[in-house]
Design an enzyme around this catalytic site. Sequence first.
Site, short mmCIF file in Angstrom:
data_model
loop_
_atom_site.label_atom_id
_atom_site.label_comp_id
_atom_site.label_asym_id
_atom_site.label_seq_id
_atom_site.Cartn_x
_atom_site.Cartn_y
_atom_site.Cartn_z
N GLN A 198 5.14 9.44 6.80
CA GLN A 198 4.24 10.39 6.14
C GLN A 198 4.75 11.81 6.33
O GLN A 198 4.75 12.61 5.39
CB GLN A 198 2.82 10.22 6.68
N ARG A 206 2.92 5.92 -3.30
CA ARG A 206 4.07 6.73 -3.74
C ARG A 206 4.27 6.63 -5.25
O ARG A 206 4.57 7.63 -5.91
CB ARG A 206 5.33 6.30 -2.98
N ARG A 252 -7.92 12.65 12.43
CA ARG A 252 -6.47 12.37 12.56
C ARG A 252 -5.61 13.63 12.49
O ARG A 252 -5.94 14.58 11.80
CB ARG A 252 -6.06 11.34 11.51
N GLY A 267 -4.73 8.32 5.35
CA GLY A 267 -3.80 9.30 5.93
C GLY A 267 -2.63 9.56 5.01
O GLY A 267 -2.14 10.70 4.91
N LYS A 317 0.83 -1.21 0.00
CA LYS A 317 0.00 0.00 0.00
C LYS A 317 0.86 1.26 0.00
O LYS A 317 0.62 2.18 -0.78
CB LYS A 317 -0.94 -0.03 1.22
N ASP A 341 2.17 -1.11 11.86
CA ASP A 341 0.85 -1.53 11.38
C ASP A 341 0.52 -2.98 11.74
O ASP A 341 -0.61 -3.43 11.53
CB ASP A 341 0.77 -1.35 9.85
N ARG A 357 -6.27 2.54 18.07
CA ARG A 357 -5.99 1.09 18.06
C ARG A 357 -5.58 0.56 19.43
O ARG A 357 -5.79 -0.63 19.71
CB ARG A 357 -4.89 0.77 17.03
N ARG A 414 -7.23 -3.02 9.78
CA ARG A 414 -6.28 -3.92 10.46
C ARG A 414 -6.94 -4.63 11.64
O ARG A 414 -6.59 -5.75 11.98
CB ARG A 414 -5.04 -3.18 10.90
N LYS A 465 -4.18 6.26 14.82
CA LYS A 465 -4.32 5.53 13.55
C LYS A 465 -5.78 5.59 13.09
O LYS A 465 -6.54 6.42 13.57
CB LYS A 465 -3.83 4.09 13.74
C1 S3P Z 1 2.64 4.96 6.11
C2 S3P Z 1 3.32 5.31 7.26
C3 S3P Z 1 2.90 4.89 8.60
C4 S3P Z 1 1.91 3.73 8.55
C5 S3P Z 1 0.83 3.95 7.53
C6 S3P Z 1 1.44 4.12 6.14
C7 S3P Z 1 3.15 5.45 4.82
O1 S3P Z 1 2.27 5.97 9.25
O2 S3P Z 1 1.35 3.50 9.83
O3 S3P Z 1 -0.05 2.86 7.51
O4 S3P Z 1 2.77 4.93 3.77
O5 S3P Z 1 3.98 6.37 4.83
P1 S3P Z 1 3.12 7.14 9.95
O6 S3P Z 1 3.90 7.84 8.92
O7 S3P Z 1 2.09 8.04 10.57
O8 S3P Z 1 3.97 6.48 10.96
#
Ligand code: S3P
Length: 497
Positions: free
Chosen positions: A195, A29, A131, A103, A24, A354, A385, A456, A381
């Site tokens: 992120q 990206r 969030r 997110g 994912k 995750d 969670r 999840r 999240k």
């Molecule tokens: C992700 C980063 C993680 C992860 C999310 C996907 C990403 O979050 O928990 O499911 O694709 O960059 P955080 O960047 O908030 O840690």
Amino acid sequence: MTQFNGANYTNKPLVGTTTVPGDKSISHRIALFAACAEGATRVRGLLNSADVHSTLDAVVALGAQVDLTEDADFPDTLYGTITGWGKAGPAQPAQAIDCGNSGTTARLLMGLLAGYPLRVELVGDESLSRRPMRRVAEPLTQMGARFESAGKLAGKSIGKPTDKQESPELTLPLVVHGSSELRGIHYDSPVASAQVKSAVLLAGLNAQGATSVTEPRLSRTHTELLLPSFGVELERRDYGRTTLIEGGQHLQACEAELQVPSDPSSAAFLLIAAALTSSSELTVQGVSLNPTRTGFLSIMRRMGVKIAIRNSNLENEEEVPALSFESRGTITAFYSPELQGTTIEAGEIPSLIDEIPILALLATAAQGTTRFCEVSELRVKETDRLAAIVEGLTTLGFIAYVEENDLVIEGDGTILSHRSSAASHSSSLTKPNKNVTKSYRPLKARIALATHNDHRLAMTWLVAARAFALNLDIDGLESLTVSYPSFLKDLERLGSL
Ligand code: S3P
């Protein structure tokens, strides 16, 4: 498919060899970077899920062209091309961009849009609208972008200390006011978040001068590994904890077809289901072995799960694409009834963030205490969670609680399906009092578990039903579409129920 009822669920072994859908994080990206690039990028194995569609719809609204087809050989994946806006930059969308439940879509778009003179409103579903977005808006504001909350903070842009006191958090819906005059910054991120890191680096591509990000602990590295495939030069220091990018770089379509590896986070659910189910031996192929994603495999091993991992890149197998931006391999998990509890240190958390719900389920079968240290990030999240894991596990009769920011599970060394009955006690976040007398209920008693519309959690409770042969009522299974739409089908197919 909103409700699951496991009245006839049995714990037949999980056997065979399978794949899981594309990663994912990498899929988001590729969609975003290909959209920024000059020319058409070919992709295969892109995850066909609701979250990735949020990103694909967003880049189409901003002017990219997406020509993708469902791959009949690999369920839940897409192949085709994405043609970017290149040097012309993204177009002003006519309407707000809906990031759905994702997110990653919202936060990476904030970084991408920060460097263009557009005014774009980002909205999301109920969960995403709760969030925290300030963690991304803060560094981007330092660079010269502006964010305006279209909701309850209407009219206030962030960045002034008084705003912080009045509104400790910034949430969607919000309007991104980008600028073609961003300044490069060095950002010491208080959170280990891919992120946040990715948003700052994407903004840095359009800033004057250099932009660098240092994280307290290394988060997933997909942005750093993938950008060079689009012709971007970047520098990594400090064992990867710092990434530096020069502004003014334009992305070029990737020449080779990009093949997305299978998502280790999705594989984790099947592998742990196999570890908990008698006579199982399950192999998942083509999984990303990026070490910033595979912390769960180390923890499974440490707890006593028998696992075999073959790195396909090292063996130079045919399945490896010419351009290999991520290592990938084949993982086999075997039924492993003798498990021990372990302590998962704070430094290990980003590499398995995750997978904590499903690792927590595994911990219920281990002898002794399993402690996940410093996991307050779980509170922000798709749902809280931390609370939801404790709620679900205690509803099933396990001992699970929160101590400060740690998640603690006390196992008794037996897989639930091997016990004659299950304990029954009410759910509370704090450590249960040992003197309280427990009542017991038959294993086949019908129990309702809440997913809080979190994919999840939905997968974790389905694994519990499957591995422990429980009669569970699980609500909100439509959330499976977020990351692994065929999960339930695969869970049933692999055991030929
Ligand atoms: C992700 C980063 C993680 C992860 C999310 C996907 C990403 O979050 O928990 O499911 O694709 O960059 P955080 O960047 O908030 O840690």
